[in-house]
Design an enzyme around this catalytic site. Structure first.
Site, PDB file in Angstrom:
ATOM      1  N   ASP A  82       8.892  23.300  61.773  1.00 43.29           N
ATOM      2  CA  ASP A  82       8.452  23.558  59.870  1.00 43.29           C
ATOM      3  C   ASP A  82       8.878  22.988  58.460  1.00 43.29           C
ATOM      4  OD1 ASP A  82       6.000  25.180  60.709  1.00 43.29           O
ATOM      5  OD2 ASP A  82       7.041  26.687  60.660  1.00 43.29           O
ATOM      6  N   GLU A 158       8.021  28.906  49.470  1.00 43.14           N
ATOM      7  CA  GLU A 158       9.017  30.649  48.840  1.00 43.14           C
ATOM      8  C   GLU A 158       9.369  30.037  47.461  1.00 43.14           C
ATOM      9  OE1 GLU A 158      11.492  29.097  51.518  1.00 43.14           O
ATOM     10  OE2 GLU A 158       9.932  30.548  52.038  1.00 43.14           O
ATOM     11  N   ASP A 187      20.278  41.321  45.844  1.00 44.54           N
ATOM     12  CA  ASP A 187      20.485  39.981  45.831  1.00 44.54           C
ATOM     13  C   ASP A 187      19.839  39.013  45.857  1.00 44.54           C
ATOM     14  OD1 ASP A 187      22.802  41.925  47.270  1.00 44.54           O
ATOM     15  OD2 ASP A 187      22.119  41.397  49.651  1.00 44.54           O
TER      16      ASP A 187
END
Length: 340
Positions: A82, A158, A187
């Site tokens: 990927d 993303e 975080d």
């Protein structure tokens, strides 16, 4: 113009890393097959030098951007996992070429086929026997405290806002369509497409979203708040993550794990649907459910659905029916003047 001349104008990008001997050998096979079919193989500039050192037969292959513009690329064949497919998406972003992934890695969620089917894949590329599936991408803009855009990029999987220092928390406010939703320390935040829902989003506890669903997932990372659950919003909405000025430290934006930008206190990351999708070439109309089961090795023993009763998966049954129909047509056409 003869057929050979027509084929010679077809430029196929081959994307591969030279770090593994089997990937280099695969690149040589694909390049040889493309040349034998009369097409023009093309390599990315960054790949070229390393691949030529490992595979001398690739020495005279055309180079993207130097010999062939991205607008002339018909399709990109990607040999890898990927990560390599995400890199190929960068390379063809300014063009319209679809991407065909041949999995040389482990999970390979974006890849269409496994390495054993490589020769058949090249044959079908030459014959244009593939469909194009469009995947939603994200447009990402970083704005400063004066609301000026200081950085702009895109993502297929993303956009992630993360803390730059391990020992500190980010203080953020989540905004949907220009309205504040909640503030908390965390975080980081992941803003994902359906394609990226099985990547970082999945590891962070976000939902798996079917590729046919157009949506944006917003997932907090280790948030210190009660209302800090994964959200799913429609593609028409904009999502913003603002690093509050009271944050004791800085953040960093990562897009697809490949492109980054530092985020000082006060920076706002605005994410919305891009008007330019990423195009994937598909050889087989596989069910996403089957892909999940295969890639994650999900247990399905005991299932009593229709395929369990017949012993044939729905996609296999369709292929068998298509093959039988084709055979009937061929037997009917014997002795006739029907062109093959």
């Amino acid at each position: 113009m003869n057929d050979v001349d027509t084929q010679a104008e077809r430029s196929i990008l081959v994307v591969a890393h030279a770090h593994r001997a089997e990937t280099v050998a695969a690149a040589e096979r694909v390049v040889a097959a493309l040349r034998a079919a009369g097409a023009r193989p093309v390599l990315a500039l960054d790949d070229g030098e390393d691949l030529v050192q490992a595979g001398p037969s690739l020495a005279d292959v055309a180079v993207l951007g130097r010999d062939v513009p991205v607008a002339d690329i018909e399709l990109a064949i990607v040999l890898g996992g990927d990560g390599t497919i995400l890199r190929a998406a960068e390379l063809v972003r300014d063009g319209s070429a679809p991407i065909l992934g041949i999995n040389m890695g482990h999970v390979g969620f974006l890849a269409e086929i496994e390495r054993d089917d490589m020769d058949e894949a090249v044959r079908r590329v030459i014959a244009r026997e593939y469909e194009v599936e469009e995947r939603m991408a994200l447009q990402i803009r970083v704005k400063d405290t004066g609301d000026s855009v200081i950085y702009e990029t895109w993502a297929l999987n993303e956009a992630t806002v993360e803390k730059a220092s391990r020992e500190r928390l980010l203080e953020v406010v989540v905004e949907i369509d220009g309205r504040p939703l909640s503030t908390f320390g965390c975080d980081g935040m992941v803003v994902s497409t359906p394609t990226g829902s099985t990547a970082y989003n999945f590891s962070a506890g976000g939902p798996v979203i079917w590729p046919t669903v157009e949506a944006i997932a917003v997932v907090p990372l280790s948030a210190h708040a009660l209302f800090a659950k994964p959200l799913v919003v429609g593609p028409e909405h904009s999502v913003a993550i603002e690093v509050l000025e009271r944050t004791n430290g800085t953040g960093i934006l990562w897009c697809d794990g490949r492109r980054s930008h530092d985020l000082p206190p006060g920076a706002r990351v605005v994410v919305r649907r891009s008007d330019r999708p990423v195009r994937l070439a598909r050889l087989h109309p596989a069910q996403f459910t089957d892909r999940l089961v295969r890639k994650f090795r999900l247990p399905v023993e005991g299932w009593r659905g229709p395929a369990a009763i017949t012993g044939v998966m729905p996609t296999q049954a369709k292929r068998a029916t298509d093959a039988a129909t084709s055979a009937d047509r061929e037997s009917t056409a014997v002795g006739s003047e029907v062109a093959p």
